[in-house]
Motif scaffolding. Structure first.
Motif, PDB file in Angstrom:
ATOM      1  N   GLY A  18       2.348   4.948  13.375  1.00 17.41           N
ATOM      2  CA  GLY A  18       1.248   4.004  13.494  1.00 17.41           C
ATOM      3  C   GLY A  18       0.625   3.667  12.152  1.00 17.41           C
ATOM      4  N   PHE A  19      -0.345   2.764  12.191  1.00 14.18           N
ATOM      5  CA  PHE A  19      -1.011   2.331  10.969  1.00 14.18           C
ATOM      6  C   PHE A  19      -2.427   1.881  11.290  1.00 14.18           C
ATOM      7  CE2 PHE A  19      -2.268  -1.110   8.071  1.00 14.18           C
ATOM      8  CZ  PHE A  19      -2.241  -0.435   6.865  1.00 14.18           C
ATOM      9  N   VAL A  20      -3.373   2.243  10.420  1.00 11.41           N
ATOM     10  CA  VAL A  20      -4.768   1.814  10.524  1.00 11.41           C
ATOM     11  C   VAL A  20      -5.153   1.185   9.191  1.00 11.41           C
ATOM     12  CG1 VAL A  20      -7.163   2.529  10.889  1.00 11.41           C
ATOM     13  CG2 VAL A  20      -5.320   3.636  12.163  1.00 11.41           C
ATOM     14  N   SER A  21      -5.777   0.028   9.237  1.00  8.68           N
ATOM     15  CA  SER A  21      -6.129  -0.683   8.013  1.00  8.68           C
ATOM     16  C   SER A  21      -7.089   0.136   7.158  1.00  8.68           C
ATOM     17  CB  SER A  21      -6.761  -2.032   8.344  1.00  8.68           C
ATOM     18  OG  SER A  21      -7.243  -2.665   7.171  1.00  8.68           O
ATOM     19  N   GLU A  43     -10.710  -0.888   7.724  1.00 10.44           N
ATOM     20  CA  GLU A  43     -11.314  -0.528   9.006  1.00 10.44           C
ATOM     21  C   GLU A  43     -11.714   0.947   9.035  1.00 10.44           C
ATOM     22  OE1 GLU A  43      -8.633  -1.571  12.101  1.00 10.44           O
ATOM     23  OE2 GLU A  43      -8.681  -3.729  11.676  1.00 10.44           O
ATOM     24  N   ALA A  44     -10.808   1.816   8.620  1.00  9.63           N
ATOM     25  CA  ALA A  44     -11.063   3.263   8.661  1.00  9.63           C
ATOM     26  C   ALA A  44     -10.304   3.919   7.511  1.00  9.63           C
ATOM     27  CB  ALA A  44     -10.633   3.854  10.000  1.00  9.63           C
ATOM     28  N   PRO A  45     -10.931   4.061   6.336  1.00 10.82           N
ATOM     29  CA  PRO A  45     -10.222   4.605   5.165  1.00 10.82           C
ATOM     30  C   PRO A  45      -9.628   5.991   5.386  1.00 10.82           C
ATOM     31  CG  PRO A  45     -12.328   3.626   4.530  1.00 10.82           C
ATOM     32  CD  PRO A  45     -12.308   3.662   6.020  1.00 10.82           C
ATOM     33  N   ILE A  46     -10.372   6.870   6.056  1.00  6.88           N
ATOM     34  CA  ILE A  46      -9.878   8.235   6.258  1.00  6.88           C
ATOM     35  C   ILE A  46      -8.639   8.233   7.156  1.00  6.88           C
ATOM     36  CG2 ILE A  46     -10.442  10.539   7.094  1.00  6.88           C
ATOM     37  CD1 ILE A  46     -11.923   9.714   4.569  1.00  6.88           C
ATOM     38  N   GLN A  47      -8.722   7.465   8.244  1.00  2.81           N
ATOM     39  CA  GLN A  47      -7.576   7.384   9.149  1.00  2.81           C
ATOM     40  C   GLN A  47      -6.374   6.738   8.461  1.00  2.81           C
ATOM     41  OE1 GLN A  47      -7.098   8.683  12.192  1.00  2.81           O
ATOM     42  NE2 GLN A  47      -9.101   9.659  11.937  1.00  2.81           N
ATOM     43  N   ASN A  48      -6.647   5.772   7.605  1.00  8.19           N
ATOM     44  CA  ASN A  48      -5.566   5.128   6.856  1.00  8.19           C
ATOM     45  C   ASN A  48      -4.838   6.151   5.985  1.00  8.19           C
ATOM     46  OD1 ASN A  48      -4.955   3.803   3.931  1.00  8.19           O
ATOM     47  ND2 ASN A  48      -4.395   2.403   5.558  1.00  8.19           N
ATOM     48  N   LEU A  49      -5.591   7.003   5.299  1.00  5.22           N
ATOM     49  CA  LEU A  49      -4.983   8.025   4.455  1.00  5.22           C
ATOM     50  C   LEU A  49      -4.197   9.034   5.281  1.00  5.22           C
ATOM     51  CD1 LEU A  49      -7.858   8.691   1.881  1.00  5.22           C
ATOM     52  CD2 LEU A  49      -5.732   7.425   1.511  1.00  5.22           C
ATOM     53  N   ARG A  50      -4.705   9.379   6.450  1.00  3.10           N
ATOM     54  CA  ARG A  50      -4.011  10.341   7.315  1.00  3.10           C
ATOM     55  C   ARG A  50      -2.667   9.775   7.787  1.00  3.10           C
ATOM     56  NH1 ARG A  50      -5.678  11.780  11.946  1.00  3.10           N
ATOM     57  NH2 ARG A  50      -4.945  13.944  11.845  1.00  3.10           N
ATOM     58  N   HIS A  51      -2.620   8.452   7.997  1.00  4.40           N
ATOM     59  CA  HIS A  51      -1.376   7.827   8.426  1.00  4.40           C
ATOM     60  C   HIS A  51      -0.390   7.635   7.266  1.00  4.40           C
ATOM     61  CE1 HIS A  51      -3.505   6.761  12.172  1.00  4.40           C
ATOM     62  NE2 HIS A  51      -2.304   6.558  12.678  1.00  4.40           N
ATOM     63  N   MET A  52      -0.918   7.466   6.058  1.00  2.00           N
ATOM     64  CA  MET A  52      -0.070   7.080   4.943  1.00  2.00           C
ATOM     65  C   MET A  52       0.393   8.247   4.077  1.00  2.00           C
ATOM     66  SD  MET A  52       0.229   3.776   5.150  1.00  2.00           S
ATOM     67  CE  MET A  52       0.647   3.101   3.544  1.00  2.00           C
ATOM     68  N   GLU A  67       0.830  -1.203   0.000  1.00  2.00           N
ATOM     69  CA  GLU A  67       0.000   0.000   0.000  1.00  2.00           C
ATOM     70  C   GLU A  67       0.863   1.251   0.000  1.00  2.00           C
ATOM     71  OE1 GLU A  67      -3.404   2.307   2.662  1.00  2.00           O
ATOM     72  OE2 GLU A  67      -2.695   0.328   3.287  1.00  2.00           O
ATOM     73  N   LEU A  68       1.899   1.256   0.815  1.00  2.00           N
ATOM     74  CA  LEU A  68       2.798   2.403   0.879  1.00  2.00           C
ATOM     75  C   LEU A  68       3.495   2.616  -0.467  1.00  2.00           C
ATOM     76  CD1 LEU A  68       4.097   4.614   2.599  1.00  2.00           C
ATOM     77  CD2 LEU A  68       5.797   2.959   3.343  1.00  2.00           C
ATOM     78  N   MET A  69       3.933   1.538  -1.091  1.00  2.00           N
ATOM     79  CA  MET A  69       4.594   1.624  -2.388  1.00  2.00           C
ATOM     80  C   MET A  69       3.636   2.164  -3.453  1.00  2.00           C
ATOM     81  SD  MET A  69       6.390  -1.437  -4.566  1.00  2.00           S
ATOM     82  CE  MET A  69       4.804  -2.248  -4.814  1.00  2.00           C
ATOM     83  N   GLY A  70       2.403   1.632  -3.467  1.00  2.00           N
ATOM     84  CA  GLY A  70       1.422   2.076  -4.458  1.00  2.00           C
ATOM     85  C   GLY A  70       1.050   3.536  -4.293  1.00  2.00           C
ATOM     86  N   MET A  71       0.847   3.962  -3.030  1.00  2.00           N
ATOM     87  CA  MET A  71       0.464   5.354  -2.785  1.00  2.00           C
ATOM     88  C   MET A  71       1.614   6.305  -3.102  1.00  2.00           C
ATOM     89  SD  MET A  71      -1.910   5.208   0.650  1.00  2.00           S
ATOM     90  CE  MET A  71      -2.194   6.968   0.563  1.00  2.00           C
TER      91      MET A  71
END
Length: 208
Positions: free
Chosen positions: A166-169, A172-181, A100-104
């Protein structure tokens, strides 16, 4: 097409084999060893020798490499000395986050680089072109880890816009995932984006 792919795969085999040899022996040339790191301040010569015999680290390096590469070819990557968890399980556990990190990071780099390179070529020798070229130079020159550290200091600690770790799947929480990534993705994609931007600019200038 298939012949070309097969040829590239066959060429990659000895290259990967050579890389594995170099990496294996370089790690063991470095002062200290795994047992010393495991014991830390509780280092005891007698206990260290027992552990080296247990893990086969007392054998010649050639023998260690042959055993290691044989296990790798069978899919056995061994067990982590620090977590006592199979290495393959650790790889599988972290692989989705890595992908996911590589793709983003690739998405952000292309999303910014291609339009910027196009605009810079159309606005050649203007302030826009100079600014884009300067950003491209920064992207190539600034190390990713240093840029990531600056992002944490500015956007996490000072402004509080994004979490510093940190990391959120994503499921589970798309918005939080984007904020972390978003910060690590941009930090990793900066160097790639700079190269793509400069290539886009050069290609567009040639076409124009």
């Amino acid at each position: 097409m298939w012949k070309y792919i097969l040829k590239r795969i066959l060429i990659a085999i000895p290259v990967l084999f050579g890389i594995s040899i170099i990496a294996f022996f370089l790690v063991r040339v470095v002062p200290g060893d795994t047992v010393t790191a495991m014991l830390g301040t509780n280092y005891n010569p007698a206990q260290a020798e027992i552990l080296r015999a247990k893990y086969g680290l007392d054998q010649p390096l050639v023998v260690q490499y042959i055993k290691w590469i044989g296990n790798v070819l069978k899919g056995d990557f061994g067990q982590s000395f620090f977590t006592n968890q199979p290495v393959f399980e650790s790889i599988v556990e972290r692989l989705p986050v890595t992908l996911e990190l590589m793709g983003m990071s690739l998405f952000y780099s292309l999303f910014i680089a291609i339009p910027l390179g196009t605009i810079a070529s159309v606005k050649r020798n203007t302030s826009v072109d100079y600014g884009a070229s300067f950003l491209g130079l920064l992207g190539v020159s600034v190390p990713n880890f240093w840029l990531g550290t600056l992002f944490i200091l500015l956007f996490s600690l000072k402004l509080g816009w994004f979490p510093s770790g940190g990391f959120v799947s994503l499921f589970e929480a798309p918005i939080q995932n984007l904020r972390h990534m978003i910060m690590p993705s941009i930090a990793l994609g900066a160097s790639v984006g700079a190269v793509v931007m400069r290539m886009t600019r050069s290609s567009m200038l040639e076409v124009l």
